[in-house]
Design a protein around this motif. Structure first.
Motif, PDB file in Angstrom:
ATOM      1  N   LEU A   1       2.936  -3.636   4.080  1.00  0.00           N
ATOM      2  CA  LEU A   1       4.224  -3.042   4.400  1.00  0.00           C
ATOM      3  C   LEU A   1       5.169  -3.332   2.949  1.00  0.00           C
ATOM      4  N   GLN A   2       5.969  -2.291   2.656  1.00  0.00           N
ATOM      5  CA  GLN A   2       6.822  -2.456   1.369  1.00  0.00           C
ATOM      6  C   GLN A   2       7.970  -3.481   1.615  1.00  0.00           C
TER       7      GLN A   2
ATOM      8  N   PRO B   1      11.289  -5.791   0.406  1.00  0.00           N
ATOM      9  CA  PRO B   1      12.062  -5.613  -0.518  1.00  0.00           C
ATOM     10  C   PRO B   1      11.993  -6.841  -1.576  1.00  0.00           C
TER      11      PRO B   1
ATOM     12  N   ARG C   1      13.457  -1.956   9.203  1.00  0.00           N
ATOM     13  CA  ARG C   1      12.844  -0.800   8.613  1.00  0.00           C
ATOM     14  C   ARG C   1      13.809   0.264   8.225  1.00  0.00           C
TER      15      ARG C   1
ATOM     16  N   GLU D   1      12.203   4.657   3.560  1.00  0.00           N
ATOM     17  CA  GLU D   1      10.975   4.345   3.007  1.00  0.00           C
ATOM     18  C   GLU D   1      10.375   3.113   2.882  1.00  0.00           C
ATOM     19  N   ARG D   2      10.997   2.021   3.031  1.00  0.00           N
ATOM     20  CA  ARG D   2      10.607   0.712   2.984  1.00  0.00           C
ATOM     21  C   ARG D   2      11.473  -0.341   3.795  1.00  0.00           C
ATOM     22  N   TRP D   3      11.067  -1.460   3.847  1.00  0.00           N
ATOM     23  CA  TRP D   3      11.971  -2.468   4.601  1.00  0.00           C
ATOM     24  C   TRP D   3      12.943  -2.864   3.603  1.00  0.00           C
ATOM     25  N   ARG D   4      14.049  -3.301   4.407  1.00  0.00           N
ATOM     26  CA  ARG D   4      15.343  -3.684   3.677  1.00  0.00           C
ATOM     27  C   ARG D   4      15.934  -4.906   4.503  1.00  0.00           C
TER      28      ARG D   4
END
Length: 336
Positions: free
Chosen positions: A152-153, A155, A203, A206-209
């Motif tokens: 997973l991307q 932050p 989520r 585009e990426r997790w935050r």
């Protein structure tokens, strides 16, 4: 100045007693969860059961922090659990911003113990995707129902905010728990100890935050002694061993204190706790360590399932296999 005030403080205390105001009471003991079963797990190399989850298909899965390339499917088998390995190949983990000393410590330790990724948490979403938490890499690996494993991307501000609050500062005391919301839109991470804390991500496109209020829900220091130990026993740092999501609430496994706590998923605040010390610390189940060994948690309506990471060490009864304790849910359920 303090010496002059001391007699006045004693006088104030005496007046409160005369007025009929009772002294502060000690914290009431927690409700003990009743043990339903304590069963060993066959087939897990090394005995390091560090994560446990039951996915949408009803199957139990476990992970070891000593193995980077396999999960274990657990099947009940006449008084024990039988583990069958499922092999996967994790891609190279994403770079992390851990300080040089912590990264080097992880690299030097992994050849000695096995398991460079140090998987310390396991969770599933409602679609059956599985998620593994790598402590050494501060990363989450997704094993999708269909397709190849992927990281997973997360932050970059996650680590910055955590360290600013006193979390993730010490070697081998980084991330130790993972819970994923059934819709897969939110996840929680537990910082293990010195200090311990709860982190939350949601989520994005585009990426997790991080949430609007930041990634860190809770940061907490403090020390305690293990339940049922003598009163003069040394204290240890408060810790988290695992997280679990059930019926709209977040639950923490608090390893040292041998308890499960229900927590508000938005603030991390404690709502209620239950003890499993009576079940885990019977004379025959004790390990020769001042620390707790409970490192995996899964809840359903009727039970709590706790996995013990014994690291191949035998308990007082001579059992070297990892154990899974099944504890009965409290009267009124976990949300009562």
């Amino acid at each position: 100045m303090r010496a002059r005030l001391r007699p006045l403080l004693h006088l104030a205390g005496a007046l409160l007693l005369l007025a009929g105001i009772p002294p502060a009471r000690a914290e009431a003991p927690l409700e003990e969860l009743a043990l339903q079963a304590a069963q060993p797990v066959d087939g897990m190399a090394g005995g390091n059961l560090s994560g446990l989850a039951r996915c949408a298909d009803g199957r139990f899965w476990a992970v070891s922090d000593r193995e980077d390339g396999q999960l274990y499917r657990l099947q009940p088998a006449g008084g024990h659990w039988q583990a069958a390995a499922e092999v996967f190949a994790a891609p190279p983990p994403p770079p992390n911003a851990l300080p040089w000393g912590l990264r080097m410590g992880n690299r030097l330790l992994s050849p000695l113990r096995g398991g460079a990724l140090d998987f310390e948490g396991l969770s599933c979403d409602g679609a059956g995707n599985r998620y593994l938490l790598s402590e050494s890499e501060l990363a989450v690996l997704q094993l999708p129902v269909a397709g190849e494993p992927r990281w997973l991307q997360l932050p970059p501000e996650l680590l910055r905010q955590a360290r600013a609050r006193g979390l993730l500062l010490h070697f081998n005391a980084l991330l130790e728990g993972l819970a994923v919301q059934p819709d897969g839109q939110r996840l929680w991470l537990a910082a293990e100890r010195e200090s311990r804390g709860l982190l939350a991500l949601q989520r994005g496109s585009e990426r997790w935050r991080c949430a609007a209020d930041g990634c860190v829900l809770l940061a907490q220091g403090g020390r305690a002694s293990r339940p049922l130990d003598p009163p003069d026993s040394p204290t240890q740092a408060l810790d988290f061993g695992a997280l679990s999501w059930h019926a709209g609430r977040l639950y923490s496994l608090e390893r040292l204190q041998h308890r499960i706590c229900r927590r508000d998923p938005h603030s991390g605040a404690v709502e209620r706790c239950w003890s499993f010390a009576a079940a885990a610390l019977t004379p025959e189940r004790r390990y020769d360590t001042p620390f707790g060994v409970a490192e995996a948690l899964w809840l359903d309506d009727g039970s709590a399932w706790i996995g013990l990471d014994n690291g191949e060490h035998a308990n007082a009864a001579g059992e070297r296999r990892p154990l899974i304790l099944q504890l009965q849910a409290p009267a009124g359920g976990w949300s009562g």
